[in-house]
Design an enzyme around this catalytic site. Structure first.
Site, PDB file in Angstrom:
ATOM      1  CG  HIS A   1      -1.845   1.136   1.347  1.00 22.99           C
ATOM      2  ND1 HIS A   1      -3.170   1.067   0.998  1.00 22.99           N
ATOM      3  CD2 HIS A   1      -1.655   2.407   1.781  1.00 22.99           C
ATOM      4  CE1 HIS A   1      -3.751   2.237   1.200  1.00 22.99           C
ATOM      5  NE2 HIS A   1      -2.849   3.073   1.686  1.00 22.99           N
ATOM      6  CD  GLU A   2       1.551   3.567   3.687  1.00 27.50           C
ATOM      7  OE1 GLU A   2       1.737   4.633   3.086  1.00 27.50           O
ATOM      8  OE2 GLU A   2       0.498   3.322   4.317  1.00 27.50           O
TER       9      GLU A   2
END
Lengths: 498, 498
Positions: free
Chosen positions: A263-264
């Protein structure tokens, strides 16, 4: 001064502002990941000073005069004109904030963060209530002096998703309520995967070995970034070539590190793909919106990272890394496990489907508070009733209820809808990408992410803030936001599951 | 505005400047310890912007007007008056720098660092020579516009050791040449300890376990600091409660980590002992001088960390940690090994005695360059001849000769003497402390460092910049700098060795 010189002056001034903001980001990152306890007070004042100096430059007469003069200059090319006009719009908005308001908000939120933390630990909304009331009062004032049409909430959403309005959010969530919520109930009724193997012991070092390999495959380059441990995962940009992520892990929760890292890294790839060098500190060098940012992270996390094709390619390596936990778990069972759907109290741990009920509830509360339909004292009851209504569960205390998110404590109202919109944009981009890239599933399975990243860079990243979300979606997918793409994606995925 | 209000205004402005400088320190630290390669360009410009903004505030009319008005105010107490007068003096000095000079120096040094690095690796002074010549030319100009009496070098030394002059440095080094250099030759002739055991394998984790315990015993508190790996050890301050050190290690060089950690922790304890909270960003909250800073690090590193009493207390624990290397090495042999004396080429690896020859040579070169007695092209030959003369060895190439130190590449001239003066101050403080603290050696042996730190805090740290070095030495030890204390210390120590 010639127009070209004026544009250079403007760039220099904006560059200085960006230097201050990026420096502040370094301080904020260090605060989260490395700062010793006793550094807190000094760091707080230093970050406040950098913010103040940045704000002073951004609202300075010098910048405004340059912008007014440049905005009348017909000789600027299209990109320069866009930068100038968008900056002028942002400056005009920022100038509506009085110094008194800014300092009152800063004072209130600095107290509110501590009160919120304490209230959450003690599960006692009363500790947070007075400060939250004050914040809501200030946000109502803010909406008034910023100005709005139709609904005061519109004034606040503008900070996170420019152009988005309550009417649109309501329309989108009407469809979500009509289609996603019943579908979610249907899925949870029939789909009961085994998830016990996800809670076995996964030593952190090996989790990171796997996570690192995956985000490198995605195209995240550790010469332009790094990953550090932090209590909360986030992505932060310090320079065009320095975009970092943080990760967290739990030995007994396999889901925690990997999906947060993906996600990051999705956020980071967007930042690294923006034309930040050419447009350092300028609108064309910045991310379109929070929702578009979220579309990038959710695309990688869910559309890729939780897909069957991805795990067809990657599961053998994961099994080899954790034979003690996974040798007897089939690919199919693993894929089912990481896609389990279940109503739960904590938003950040929610699955792809129930997540949007969490967002919708926060949106309802924020909107009602801004419209003075409810007051802060009503929030816990309102919250719990909505959880009962939309998720079928009722929090046993406010710690797992209305105190779980930090956003309100720092005065952030209008942000939550962007989480859902990010998912919906992601699904729409995903659908378009599947048409554009032949053998899409094969690419995902073989880990050939370069063509996917290239598509995102060329279609999305390179434009910076040039278009509104709906304009960019139309440019890339042929239509503005259409939640049916998300519904199509989840129906296809969860239709095949259990 | 009342005087009290004016002083508050002054404090606020100085606090803002400190906020910028401390923020810049965070960026510099991250640059050394964590920044990914591609962040370099952005970081460079951000640090330049913070420096520029700090400089603008420090040389602003607003600050000068406040200072002029406050300096005539008789109602200020002694401390406030000192802060004001000292700041006015510093501002007056800084204002002598034209913008053109500052930017030319910044431009030159930013190129010079790269050229120096390349020259050093390629062992080719010619690569660095043109930029060093330019820097020396600029430093000569700087001495002229700053003004000086007797010798242009005096103008530059002032930045690092206020009040110190060439006449004094010459007098001190005359004694060093007369007493220390012959003594060093005598020691090297007779004292030939075994040092092979220091090059055995000392795994880094255990080295750090030991080093950490020692610096915690000294009083370094990891809630007000931290240690990170870096290519070069240094100490850096971010806030009154956040003073960090960096360490480096080599598995086969036991000396590298421990003594550097003790040294940097010595710097850190000084910073943490300064009244920085009361005088945030003000002269009374700052370190007296670079030489006094160095006195603190060298005191802990040498007077304590390389003393027999210290190792009497700590050696058993070290032996236990590294039985494979040390079980057959006696305390006495260990103590001899870590105090070996031998002429060598690299300053930062030199022992307590030969170190000062390294400093003296650099001082001679800097002074001669400033007086136009030599030119940059003459430096390598001048250097090599002096090494032959004072250390009896001749570098085989400039990489281990005049290219080894970074200082000149960033325009730092006048700094080197403070390294020797720091050692001499340390020895003088050490002698006074031994008189003040009964059973001093017993305290050191038992690791009772709290009373030693308390002595340093009360006698030295608490005063900030209140006194000149000689004033403070006189206050604490009864006399100004007297190198005989250092000579007494080394005669006693090395007289007993071999």
């Amino acid at each position: 001064m010639k127009p070209d010189q004026k544009y250079e002056e403007y760039k220099i001034l904006m560059g200085r502002i960006a230097d201050l903001d990026f420096s502040n980001a370094v301080l904020g990152w260090d605060q989260q990941v490395y700062m010793p306890k006793n550094g807190a007070e000094g760091r707080g004042r230093q970050m406040a000073t950098l913010s103040t100096l940045s704000h002073e430059l951004f609202t300075s007469e010098k910048l405004e005069n340059l912008l007014r003069s440049l905005s009348e200059d017909q000789s600027l090319d299209d990109k320069k004109r866009f930068n100038v006009q968008r900056t002028l719009k942002d400056v005009t908005r920022k100038k509506k904030y009085s110094e008194a308001f800014v300092s009152e908000m800063a004072l209130t939120t600095s107290k509110a963060f501590g009160a919120w933390s304490e209230a959450r630990v003690k599960r006692d909304f009363k500790i947070f209530e007075p400060l939250l009331s004050k914040i809501v009062e200030l946000k109502r004032k803010e909406a008034e002096f910023l100005g709005y049409e139709e609904h005061p909430y519109n004034a606040l959403v503008e900070d996170y998703e420019p152009g988005l309005r309550v009417a649109k959010i309501d329309a989108v969530f009407d469809q979500v309520k009509r289609e996603l919520f019943p579908f979610t109930r249907e899925v949870t009724a029939r789909f009961k995967p085994d998830t016990a193997f996800l809670s076995k012991a996964y030593p952190k070092g090996r989790q990171w070995e796997f996570s690192k390999r995956i985000i490198e495959m995605m195209g995240y380059d550790f010469e332009s970034g790094r990953a550090d441990d932090a209590p909360h995962p986030f992505c932060t940009t310090f320079a065009p070539g320095d975009v970092r992520i943080t990760i967290r892990s739990a030995e007994n929760e396999f889901n925690m590190m990997l999906f947060a890292a993906i996600h990051e890294a999705g956020h980071a790839l967007y930042e690294l793909g923006l034309p930040q060098e050419e447009h350092y500190g300028l609108p064309l060098g910045g991310a379109l919106s929070m929702a578009f940012h979220e579309s990038q992270s959710r695309f990688w996390e869910n559309s890729i990272g939780r897909s069957l094709s991805f795990w067809k390619g990657q599961y053998p390596a994961l099994q080899k890394l954790f034979p003690e936990n996974l040798s007897s778990v089939s690919l199919h069972d693993f894929y089912r496990g990481v896609n389990a759907v279940e109503p739960s109290f904590i938003r950040v741990e929610a699955d792809e489907l129930t997540y949007h009920a969490h967002i919708y509830i926060r949106y309802l509360i924020e909107k009602a508070l801004m419209a003075r339909e409810i007051e802060v004292k009503d929030v816990p009851a309102f919250w719990n009733e909505r959880y009962q209504e939309y998720l079928g569960i009722r929090p046993s205390h406010d710690g797992e209820g209305c105190l779980q998110d930090v956003h309100w404590s720092y005065g952030s109202f209008g942000y939550f809808p962007t989480y859902s919109f990010g998912s919906f944009y992601a699904a729409q981009l995903h659908a378009a990408m599947r048409k554009d890239l032949p053998d899409f599933e094969g690419r995902v399975e073989r880990g050939e992410f370069a063509s996917i990243l290239k598509w995102l860079r060329e279609k999305v990243h390179v434009h910076g803030k040039r278009h509104s979300s709906d304009e960019l979606l139309t440019k890339v997918t042929g239509e503005g936001l259409n939640v049916s793409h998300f519904m199509g994606y989840v129906r296809e995925k969860y239709g095949a599951l259990g």
